[in-house]
Design an enzyme around this catalytic site. Structure first.
Site, mmCIF file in Angstrom:
data_model
loop_
_atom_site.group_PDB
_atom_site.id
_atom_site.type_symbol
_atom_site.label_atom_id
_atom_site.label_comp_id
_atom_site.label_asym_id
_atom_site.label_seq_id
_atom_site.Cartn_x
_atom_site.Cartn_y
_atom_site.Cartn_z
ATOM 1 N N GLY A 1 -22.434 19.760 7.075
ATOM 2 C CA GLY A 1 -21.657 19.057 6.906
ATOM 3 C C GLY A 1 -20.860 19.149 7.978
ATOM 4 O O GLY A 1 -19.367 17.616 8.047
ATOM 5 N N CYS A 2 -20.837 19.209 8.794
ATOM 6 C CA CYS A 2 -20.011 19.087 9.993
ATOM 7 C C CYS A 2 -20.499 18.579 11.226
ATOM 8 O O CYS A 2 -22.307 18.934 11.274
ATOM 9 C CB CYS A 2 -19.358 20.549 10.693
#
Length: 134
Positions: free
Chosen positions: A50-51
């Site tokens: 998610g980064c």
């Protein structure tokens, strides 16, 4: 609000920085404070998904409390991780659940650095911290 000592130090340092350039420089310096991760800790199992940048998060028990370490391949993200970690170290589960990440970065004067993708990434790190702490 009861801040951990290192978070109080961060808040004082960042609110004392007069300009955006000073805060950016401070952010880089705080990123250098992150406890290093060993090569084997930079594994897919410790990767925060998610980064946009690569971020790894490691959790361990230290003196009966959950202790977090993190790393990133991006300098700015390392600084953001450092000020996130000082805010969450030693918090009880209820405090972690109630933590308002956007408010913390606003207090530090760092909202300008939080593009939607960075904000999403830091929220993914916080979610991982919350899951690990359970």
């Amino acid at each position: 609000m009861n801040l951990p000592p290192a978070a109080s130090e961060a808040l004082a340092a960042f609110t004392g920085a007069g300009s955006w350039e000073q805060r950016a420089r401070l952010l880089m310096q705080w990123g250098e404070r992150l406890e290093p991760l060993a090569d084997e800790e930079r594994s897919d199992a410790n990767r925060v998904h998610g980064c946009e940048s690569q971020v790894w998060l490691v959790s361990e028990m230290k003196d009966g409390q959950r202790h977090f370490r993190a790393a990133s391949d991006a300098r700015l993200i390392r600084g953001l991780l450092a000020v996130l970690l000082v805010r969450v170290q030693g918090l009880a589960l209820e405090e972690l659940a109630a933590l308002d990440l956007a408010d913390w970065f606003t207090q530090l004067g760092l909202t300008r650095q939080l593009s939607p993708s960075r904000s999403n990434g830091l929220n993914a790190v916080l979610e991982q911290i919350r899951k690990t702490a359970m």
